[in-house]
Structure formats: C-alpha cells, structure tokens
Design a protein around this motif. Structure first.
Motif, short mmCIF file in Angstrom:
data_model
loop_
_atom_site.label_atom_id
_atom_site.label_comp_id
_atom_site.label_asym_id
_atom_site.label_seq_id
_atom_site.Cartn_x
_atom_site.Cartn_y
_atom_site.Cartn_z
N UNK A 183 -11.17 42.91 15.91
CA UNK A 183 -11.87 44.03 15.25
C UNK A 183 -12.58 44.93 16.26
N UNK A 184 -12.17 44.85 17.52
CA UNK A 184 -12.86 45.60 18.59
C UNK A 184 -12.82 47.10 18.37
N UNK A 185 -11.79 47.59 17.67
CA UNK A 185 -11.66 49.04 17.47
C UNK A 185 -12.15 49.50 16.10
N UNK A 186 -12.81 48.61 15.37
CA UNK A 186 -13.29 48.96 14.03
C UNK A 186 -14.75 48.57 13.87
N UNK A 187 -15.59 49.05 14.78
CA UNK A 187 -17.00 48.66 14.78
C UNK A 187 -17.78 49.30 13.65
N UNK A 188 -17.26 50.36 13.05
CA UNK A 188 -17.97 50.97 11.91
C UNK A 188 -17.99 50.02 10.72
N UNK A 189 -16.83 49.44 10.42
CA UNK A 189 -16.78 48.51 9.28
C UNK A 189 -17.26 47.12 9.66
N UNK A 190 -16.92 46.72 10.90
CA UNK A 190 -17.22 45.35 11.29
C UNK A 190 -18.03 45.35 12.59
N UNK A 191 -19.27 45.68 12.47
CA UNK A 191 -20.16 45.62 13.61
C UNK A 191 -20.30 44.16 14.04
N UNK A 192 -20.41 43.89 15.34
CA UNK A 192 -20.55 42.50 15.79
C UNK A 192 -21.66 41.74 15.07
N UNK A 193 -22.74 42.43 14.76
CA UNK A 193 -23.84 41.74 14.06
C UNK A 193 -23.45 41.34 12.65
N UNK A 194 -22.49 42.09 12.05
CA UNK A 194 -22.06 41.77 10.70
C UNK A 194 -21.44 40.38 10.64
N UNK A 195 -20.51 40.12 11.57
CA UNK A 195 -19.88 38.80 11.61
C UNK A 195 -20.92 37.71 11.88
N UNK A 196 -21.80 37.96 12.81
CA UNK A 196 -22.82 36.96 13.15
C UNK A 196 -23.67 36.63 11.93
N UNK A 197 -24.03 37.66 11.16
CA UNK A 197 -24.87 37.43 9.99
C UNK A 197 -24.13 36.65 8.92
N UNK A 198 -22.85 37.00 8.69
CA UNK A 198 -22.08 36.26 7.70
C UNK A 198 -21.98 34.79 8.07
N UNK A 199 -21.77 34.54 9.34
CA UNK A 199 -21.62 33.15 9.80
C UNK A 199 -22.95 32.41 9.70
N UNK A 200 -24.03 33.08 10.09
CA UNK A 200 -25.34 32.42 10.03
C UNK A 200 -25.73 32.09 8.59
N UNK A 201 -25.29 32.93 7.64
CA UNK A 201 -25.60 32.70 6.22
C UNK A 201 -24.51 31.86 5.54
N UNK A 202 -23.51 31.45 6.32
CA UNK A 202 -22.40 30.63 5.82
C UNK A 202 -21.71 31.28 4.62
N UNK A 203 -21.43 32.57 4.78
CA UNK A 203 -20.79 33.33 3.72
C UNK A 203 -19.28 33.42 3.95
N UNK A 204 -18.53 33.32 2.87
CA UNK A 204 -17.09 33.47 2.95
C UNK A 204 -16.71 34.93 2.80
N UNK A 205 -15.99 35.48 3.79
CA UNK A 205 -15.50 36.85 3.75
C UNK A 205 -14.10 36.88 4.36
N UNK A 206 -13.27 37.78 3.84
CA UNK A 206 -11.95 38.01 4.42
C UNK A 206 -11.98 39.34 5.17
#
Length: 560
Positions: free
Chosen positions: A490-513
């Motif tokens: 997702x390196x070229x799609x930082x608007x939709x998937x900012x690095x912090x977004x993934x980190x937050x989903x993982x820290x909250x143990x959220x399921x996302x596709x």
C-alpha cells in the motif's frame, strides 16, 4: 628404402582405416572411397555426394549415422544442407571456418552454461578435430570433414533448443508460450551465427532475468574449483537392500573407507566404514545409513553441477520478461523477496509446507490482505489431525480456540455433537479458529487466487522462524516480515491507507480487508541453487524434486 623413411610414408595409410573403424560400426553405411589427391579432395562434386549419402543413410536408419550417433535434427539438417547445395557449413577446403572453430570452442566450454558436452557429439568432434590437425592424410579426407560438419550442425540445433527452452518437460507453472520452436527459429539463429558470430547468437537465447544471471555468473568459479569424478549414486530410502548395500560398499571404496580389494563387505566392515565417514564429515555417528549420510555422499561436485543444470533449466521456464515488481517465494531456501525494478525491496524468512503437505508451485497475484483473519480449517487437516484429537477429548476445541459452525454459519455447541459418528463421509460442519493473537494465521493474511487454497500469512508460533529447517506448515507460507510486506503493498496509496491506520487497526485487533492497490504478481518456485554473496549457494532438496529430475534426465551423463 630406409626403414624409418618407409614408416613415415606408410603410417598415415595405416592410420586412416583405423580412423574410420573407430568412427563407425560394422552396420554403418559404406563410406565413399576416400581419395587423397588435391583435385578429388577439393572437387565440389565429391563433397556433395558424400554429405547427401550420409543424410540419406541416416534417414533410412532411424536418424542414426551409426549405432552410437543419432542426428536429433536430421530432417532440419537435410533441409539446411539442401538449401546450401549440400556443401559444408562449418569448414572449407581442409580447414575450419571461423564459425566452425567458434562452435567447437563453445561445445568444449558449454559447462559454463550448465550444459553437458556429451549432448553435442563432443567425443566424436574432439576426435575429428585432433586427427585433421595431426595427420595430413586424414586432413584430406572428405568423409571426415563432412561427418564432422553434420555433427556440428546437429550440435548447434541442439544447443539452440537447450539454451532457449532447457531440457526439462514443461509443467503447470511454466510461463513460456513457445512450447514448440519452429524450424524457422533454428535456421534464423544459424544464419545469425554464421554472419555475426556463434557465441553471440547462442548467448542471445538465454533468459534475461536476475535469478538466472545470479546463478550463472558464479558457475565459472564453481567449475574452476570443482573436482569431477564419477561416484556411485545411492537412492535412499532404498527398495532393494541388496542393490543398495552393494552400491554403498562401492561408494565407500571410492573414497577410501573400505579397501578396494574387498568384494563383499560384511556388516561389521560396513558399520566401521560408515562410522569413520560420519565422524570425518561431522555427522551423527551411528554406523548405519541415514538420509543425512546418503545425501552427503550423493553431493559430489559432479552431482552439484547436475543440480545447477536443473535449476538453470527451471529458470528457463520463466517468461522472457518478468514484471517490474513481484513477490518471489523460493521454497527450498525458505525466503521471500519483493523484487522492485531489479532490486530487492525486502526479504523475509518464511515457513513452507512440510514434505507430506507440500506448498504447491504456482503463479498468481496478491489482490488483498486481511487484518486479524479468521481461519477456516481445511477438511484435510480436520480429518487427519483434529477429528481424532476431538474424539479423544472435546476440550481440544477450546484449547485451540476453535469453534464448530454448521451449514447456516451458526456456531454449534461441541458438547452436543456425537463426534463418534462423524468421519470423512459424514461431517456436516466447518471448524473455524477465532481471530486473535493465538490464531494460526496470526495477525495478517495475504490472499491470491489459486486452486490449492493456500496463501501467505503471519503465524502464532513465530519462534519457528529461528529454525534452520523450516518446511513445517500444512502448505501455506508463513511470513516473518508481514508488516513490511503489507506496508510495501500500500506504499502508493497513503491517502486511503496511512501507515498509522494499519497500526491502529492491529492495536485494536480489528478485522479489515485491504484492497484497491495494484495487484502484485507472486511466484512460488522451487530453486535449490542460486548465486549469492560471491558464490553458488545450495539448498536442501526438501521435496526430493532434484533427485527425481536428476534420475530422469541426467543420471548417466559422462563428465566429458
């Protein structure tokens, strides 16, 4: 007449019949009478008849020039010589043309390409080259020059095939579209070789990818330090104990652990020799054959060269041009690489399928990945591993964080199921593992379409990445650097998937596709030798594929 002078006069006349005797069997066609006068040797008509009759004889005898020499491309050669008025291609008037010299040299050096000289009439050509250089009478023989010319042409066409496509049969993951090379390809390459140089024409047929180049670039260094000798090959596990132990005795004699005078070693002699061999080679000392011991015995320099040849041929089955960006998983080396613009953007250790549950070879594209995935257990694993454990103790499901789901996707109480009645023909449920850190898929799963239902994923047993041997999974590929892989996708799609977004989903143990990024091609391959850190690195033949191909294609190859 002086005796010494007489010998000098008649020795060539004695040698020439011996040359022909060595070059053909008694069932070979009768050579045209060899004339040695300048007019007859240089006369065009004599040469035409000789070449034409040789090709006709081969056509009438199953493409054989004699019992031991087969023209693989006899029909194509006949066409080429016919278009050339049945004149030689590689020689002219008792001398090699530059192209002929170059082709002979290429065949002599063809191990540098992972090829075997014996596949290109090397022994016969070397003999012809030597006698026409050393003996004046032989040099004037039209038959010798024409026979050598035919062999060179056949060798050239065989080299074209082997350099372009390799020697292995195409399989389900072969990405080349040119399964059959047309005659025009061979003749066009021959024309290029004659006009612009043999080596350049043949070099142009090789693959152009970094995997092939990295292996081939160090092949010269390997050959320079290799000590080639034929040693007895041992198949293990064995089917016939008598054959195996006879071969084992011979193999230990060849390297000096049993005296060569021993015709049949008894159990005590074999055990003593094996203990010495195992001690010398820092193996577990048992005095008994084992897979580790036999694998090392079979790993001579000559057998290593065969493995290099096999892997170069595997890499020839890739397309001429690989994608700019792709994921490369090499099963035997237990590594994953992301290649981006001819550089390694990231590398990761992986765990692959165990020998009994192999990871399949395949080509696909990573289309999405999932955080905190839920694992639906494959039926094969349920039947082989889980159902027997559940029947012993239903609490197995709770300990493994597993739930039972019916056809309506409703969770069922496992204590109310009659497990004793269930089997592979009667199992109306699915078993799923709840998402979380203890899920077998770990925190992330990478999806790519394939018929085997395998994927890349994290794992809840990350300590296994420290193992040297990592063929341990049920078939999927566990990736140590899953965070880096997801960030790359997702390196070229930082608007939709900012690095912090993934980190937050993982820290909250959220399921996302996560999807919408450019699909990245993925290759799962079986390469057991590669050029790395200044040398050729060999990897364990974890699924025994090298051994199968070695026995099928290269078992009896002579060294020269």
């Amino acid at each position: 007449m002086n005796h010494r002078k007489c010998c000098r006069l008649f020795l060539p006349l004695i040698l020439l019949p011996l040359i022909f005797f060595c070059c053909r069997s008694s069932t070979d066609y009768k050579e045209p009478e060899v004339t040695v006068g300048p007019k007859e040797v240089d006369g065009h008509a004599g040469a035409v008849a000789d070449l034409k009759s040789m090709l006709q004889y081969a056509a009438d005898n199953g493409d054989k020039l004699n019992d031991s020499t087969v023209l693989t491309y006899r029909k194509l050669a006949d066409s080429v010589y016919g278009n050339n008025s049945y004149s030689p291609i590689w020689s002219d008037k008792q001398r090699w043309l530059p192209a002929g010299d170059s082709l002979l040299s290429f065949i002599e050096d063809c191990k540098l390409y992972g090829l075997f000289p014996s596949d290109y009439h090397y022994t016969s050509l070397a003999f012809y080259k030597r006698v026409v250089h050393e003996d004046t009478l032989a040099r004037k023989s039209t038959a010798i020059w024409n026979r050598a010319d035919l062999l060179l042409t056949d060798a050239f066409f065989t080299l074209v095939k082997h350099l372009k496509q390799g020697r292995l049969d195409y399989d389900s993951v072969t990405l080349r579209k040119d399964s059959i090379l047309p005659d025009s390809f061979f003749t066009r390459t021959l024309t290029t070789a004659r006009q612009f140089g043999v080596r350049g024409a043949l070099d142009s047929l090789e693959p152009r990818n970094s995997h092939y180049d990295s292996l081939k670039v160090y092949l010269g260094d390997f050959l320079a330090g290799a000590h080639f000798r034929r040693l007895t090959w041992l198949d293990y596990p064995y089917k016939d104990s008598s054959v195996f132990y006879t071969g084992l005795t011979r193999r230990l004699q060849e390297v000096g652990y049993i005296d060569s005078s021993v015709t049949q070693a008894d159990t005590a002699v074999l055990a003593t020799a094996l203990r010495k061999y195992q001690e010398t080679n820092k193996l577990k000392i048992t005095g008994r054959p084992s897979q580790e011991t036999i694998t090392l015995m079979d790993n001579s320099d000559w057998e290593k060269f065969k493995r290099i040849a096999i892997n170069l041929d595997r890499l020839k089955q890739l397309p001429d041009t690989l994608p700019k960006t792709y994921v490369w998983v090499d099963l035997p080396s237990f590594t994953l690489q992301v290649r981006d613009a001819d550089t390694v953007a990231l590398e990761s250790k992986v765990i692959v399928g165990a020998p009994k549950t192999r990871t399949p070879l395949l080509t696909s594209e990573i289309s999405n990945f999932v955080t905190y995935p839920q694992w639906t257990v494959p039926t094969s694993i349920i039947m082989k591993e889980m159902l027997p454990a559940i029947k012993r103790n239903v609490d197995y499901l709770r300990k493994q964080n597993l739930m039972v789901v019916d056809d309506n996707d409703s969770v069922r109480d496992p204590m109310k199921i009659n497990w004793a009645r269930l089997n592979k023909n009667n199992f109306p449920y699915q078993i799923k593992q709840r998402q979380g850190d203890d899920n077998s898929l770990g925190v992330m799963k990478f999806n790519f379409r394939n018929k085997y239902d395998v994927y890349l994923h994290d794992t809840n047993v990350r300590w296994m990445f420290d193992n040297k041997f990592r063929a341990l999974s049920h078939g999927c590929v566990r990736v140590k650097e899953w965070r880096k892989l997801s960030a790359f996708l997702i390196r070229n799609d930082t608007n939709r998937y900012h690095p912090d977004t993934l980190k937050n989903w993982i820290s909250r143990q959220e399921k996302h596709t996560i999807y919408g990024f450019a699909h990245v091609p993925i290759f799962l391959r079986y390469i057991t030798a590669e050029g790395k850190k200044g040398k050729i690195q060999f990897y364990d033949d974890i699924y025994g594929e090298d051994r199968v191909l070695r026995n099928r294609y290269f078992a009896q190859k002579p060294i020269y």
